[in-house]
Design an enzyme around this catalytic site. Sequence first.
Site, PDB file in Angstrom:
ATOM      1  N   LEU A   1       0.841  -1.195   0.000  1.00 18.26           N
ATOM      2  CA  LEU A   1       0.000   0.000   0.000  1.00 18.26           C
ATOM      3  C   LEU A   1       0.879   1.250   0.000  1.00 18.26           C
ATOM      4  CD1 LEU A   1      -2.490  -1.444   2.579  1.00 18.26           C
ATOM      5  CD2 LEU A   1      -3.044  -0.877   0.192  1.00 18.26           C
TER       6      LEU A   1
ATOM      7  N   ASN B   1      -2.392  -5.614  10.039  1.00 21.38           N
ATOM      8  CA  ASN B   1      -1.999  -6.669   9.101  1.00 21.38           C
ATOM      9  C   ASN B   1      -1.499  -7.880   9.870  1.00 21.38           C
ATOM     10  OD1 ASN B   1      -1.218  -7.860   6.549  1.00 21.38           O
ATOM     11  ND2 ASN B   1       0.901  -7.347   7.055  1.00 21.38           N
TER      12      ASN B   1
ATOM     13  N   HIS C   1       1.356 -10.849   9.352  1.00 23.15           N
ATOM     14  CA  HIS C   1       2.504 -11.233   8.532  1.00 23.15           C
ATOM     15  C   HIS C   1       3.004 -12.586   9.035  1.00 23.15           C
ATOM     16  CE1 HIS C   1       6.081 -10.731   6.048  1.00 23.15           C
ATOM     17  NE2 HIS C   1       6.790 -11.108   7.084  1.00 23.15           N
TER      18      HIS C   1
ATOM     19  N   THR D   1       2.361   0.630   8.973  1.00 18.64           N
ATOM     20  CA  THR D   1       2.951   1.968   8.785  1.00 18.64           C
ATOM     21  C   THR D   1       3.505   2.004   7.361  1.00 18.64           C
ATOM     22  OG1 THR D   1       5.111   1.167   9.499  1.00 18.64           O
ATOM     23  CG2 THR D   1       3.667   2.067  11.208  1.00 18.64           C
TER      24      THR D   1
ATOM     25  N   LEU E   1       7.126  -1.112   5.016  1.00 14.77           N
ATOM     26  CA  LEU E   1       6.562  -2.442   4.789  1.00 14.77           C
ATOM     27  C   LEU E   1       6.925  -3.423   5.905  1.00 14.77           C
ATOM     28  CD1 LEU E   1       5.011  -4.221   2.719  1.00 14.77           C
ATOM     29  CD2 LEU E   1       7.257  -4.909   1.837  1.00 14.77           C
ATOM     30  N   ASP E   2       5.892  -4.189   6.344  1.00 17.12           N
ATOM     31  CA  ASP E   2       6.116  -5.240   7.365  1.00 17.12           C
ATOM     32  C   ASP E   2       6.843  -4.694   8.584  1.00 17.12           C
ATOM     33  OD1 ASP E   2       6.714  -7.614   4.731  1.00 17.12           O
ATOM     34  OD2 ASP E   2       4.854  -6.977   5.690  1.00 17.12           O
TER      35      ASP E   2
HETATM   36  C1  GRF Z   1      -1.296 -16.301   5.350  1.00 19.92           C
HETATM   37  O1  GRF Z   1      -0.148 -17.033   5.692  1.00 19.92           O
HETATM   38  C2  GRF Z   1      -1.080 -14.851   5.712  1.00 19.92           C
HETATM   39  O2  GRF Z   1      -0.250 -14.663   6.837  1.00 19.92           O
HETATM   40  C3  GRF Z   1      -0.395 -14.326   4.493  1.00 19.92           C
HETATM   41  O3  GRF Z   1      -1.143 -14.891   3.442  1.00 19.92           O
HETATM   42  C4  GRF Z   1      -1.460 -16.247   3.824  1.00 19.92           C
HETATM   43  C5  GRF Z   1      -2.844 -16.566   3.335  1.00 19.92           C
HETATM   44  O4  GRF Z   1      -3.765 -16.053   4.216  1.00 19.92           O
HETATM   45  N1  GRF Z   1      -0.361 -12.895   4.460  1.00 19.92           N
HETATM   46  P1  GRF Z   1      -5.365 -16.299   4.010  1.00 19.92           P
HETATM   47  O5  GRF Z   1      -5.612 -17.784   4.052  1.00 19.92           O
HETATM   48  O6  GRF Z   1      -5.724 -15.709   2.642  1.00 19.92           O
HETATM   49  O7  GRF Z   1      -5.989 -15.558   5.149  1.00 19.92           O
END
Ligand code: GRF
Length: 203
Positions: free
Chosen positions: A92, A106, A108, A140, A143-144
């Site tokens: 984003l 989010n 991660h 923020t 990223l990540d």
């Molecule tokens: C997950 O491992 C999430 O942490 C990552 O994308 C994967 C798929 O997530 N960002 P989901 O099944 O679409 O919620």
Amino acid sequence: CRLVILISGRGSNMQTIVETIARDRLDAQVCAVISNRADAAGLAWARQQGIETRAVPHRDYPTREAFDEALAEAIDAFQPDYVLLAGFMRVLTPGFVARFEGRLINIHPSLLPSFPGLHTHQQALTLGVQWHGCTVHFVTAQLDHGPIVAQGVVPVCAGDDPDALASRLLAVEHRVYAQVVRWLAEGRVSLDERQAVNVKGVA
Ligand code: GRF
């Protein structure tokens, strides 16, 4: 507590959140599930649950900024208290983040700050860490990064390949995100002036 959830694919984290709100009768509602992909499996699932869905296909927009603008408008229509990214695979823009900062969260699939970016399970295996995990954090512009709300941890087992590690972790992601949504619904999550997360009643 009004929630909008952004997904890009399967949406298993989103599904867990929807099911947790119903099962635990949380004072929260998923006002919409929005995806950058019209064919995201999670959109079909959400629709079957009677949840409003929107697709904002990023390919329909000439620039990242134009996409983010359209996405922001789609979100604003639902007036959410929080926007939850769950398997949302777009980076984003700072302008978008600034518009939602403080209510953009989010998940991660790594123990941040370790292993930002993609292929986190491969990164973990390559480095030989013995513990892996997931991080729910405020988004923020970096990223990540961003203030951490909660983490979950899983062991790395002998013979693990990325898929085995990912599926062991996914179950923990679901539990951790559900816990964070419970805290959000109870109004217990806040950011202090140092941008550190405070969860009332949790040490
Ligand atoms: C997950 O491992 C999430 O942490 C990552 O994308 C994967 C798929 O997530 N960002 P989901 O099944 O679409 O919620």
